[in-house]
Design a protein around this motif. Structure first.
Motif, PDB file in Angstrom:
ATOM      1  N   GLN A  12       7.059 -45.084 -38.356  1.00 43.07           N
ATOM      2  CA  GLN A  12       6.351 -46.346 -38.608  1.00 43.07           C
ATOM      3  C   GLN A  12       5.326 -46.625 -37.513  1.00 43.07           C
ATOM      4  O   GLN A  12       4.218 -47.084 -37.801  1.00 43.07           O
ATOM      5  N   THR A  13       5.690 -46.355 -36.285  1.00 49.45           N
ATOM      6  CA  THR A  13       4.778 -46.592 -35.162  1.00 49.45           C
ATOM      7  C   THR A  13       3.535 -45.714 -35.281  1.00 49.45           C
ATOM      8  O   THR A  13       2.404 -46.184 -35.106  1.00 49.45           O
ATOM      9  N   GLN A  16       1.377 -47.057 -38.224  1.00 46.41           N
ATOM     10  CA  GLN A  16       0.669 -48.296 -37.874  1.00 46.41           C
ATOM     11  C   GLN A  16      -0.509 -48.010 -36.957  1.00 46.41           C
ATOM     12  O   GLN A  16      -1.592 -48.571 -37.120  1.00 46.41           O
ATOM     13  N   THR A  17      -0.304 -47.133 -35.992  1.00 45.64           N
ATOM     14  CA  THR A  17      -1.373 -46.805 -35.053  1.00 45.64           C
ATOM     15  C   THR A  17      -2.517 -46.077 -35.758  1.00 45.64           C
ATOM     16  O   THR A  17      -3.686 -46.355 -35.511  1.00 45.64           O
ATOM     17  N   MET A  19      -3.501 -46.401 -38.780  1.00 38.88           N
ATOM     18  CA  MET A  19      -4.216 -47.298 -39.693  1.00 38.88           C
ATOM     19  C   MET A  19      -4.872 -48.483 -38.989  1.00 38.88           C
ATOM     20  O   MET A  19      -5.619 -49.227 -39.622  1.00 38.88           O
ATOM     21  N   ASP A  20      -4.636 -48.666 -37.720  1.00 40.87           N
ATOM     22  CA  ASP A  20      -5.131 -49.844 -36.994  1.00 40.87           C
ATOM     23  C   ASP A  20      -6.614 -49.696 -36.680  1.00 40.87           C
ATOM     24  O   ASP A  20      -7.001 -49.059 -35.704  1.00 40.87           O
ATOM     25  N   ARG A  28      -6.378 -44.039 -32.101  1.00 35.10           N
ATOM     26  CA  ARG A  28      -5.547 -43.985 -33.310  1.00 35.10           C
ATOM     27  C   ARG A  28      -5.015 -42.565 -33.426  1.00 35.10           C
ATOM     28  O   ARG A  28      -5.737 -41.591 -33.312  1.00 35.10           O
ATOM     29  N   SER A  30      -1.724 -39.960 -35.228  1.00 29.42           N
ATOM     30  CA  SER A  30      -0.624 -39.802 -36.168  1.00 29.42           C
ATOM     31  C   SER A  30       0.099 -38.501 -35.825  1.00 29.42           C
ATOM     32  O   SER A  30      -0.442 -37.647 -35.135  1.00 29.42           O
TER      33      SER A  30
END
Length: 65
Positions: A12-13, A16-17, A19-20, A28, A30
């Motif tokens: 999740q972290t 979120q990163t 997509m921020d 950013r 993944s």
């Protein structure tokens, strides 16, 4: 936390990163993650092979979303 909860939090972290859009592109990130559990009789290679397979499955799901 259990190991499954920790893996979920990690995923999740990263999601979120990634997509921020308030972050600059180089901030950013993944990552795909996989986990495997030792089963009686496994070799280290067996465990890593299953973890690698789980990581690749995670990567495919990331590409589909």
């Amino acid at each position: 936390h259990s190991r499954d909860e920790l893996l979920l939090i990690l995923r999740q972290t990263f999601a979120q990163t990634a997509m921020d859009e308030t972050l600059s592109p180089w901030c950013r990130y993944s990552a795909a993650a996989g986990m495997a559990i030792y089963q009686h009789g496994d070799t280290v290679k067996d465990v890593f092979r299953r973890a690698d397979k789980a990581m690749h499955q995670s990567k495919l799901l990331m590409k589909d979303s």
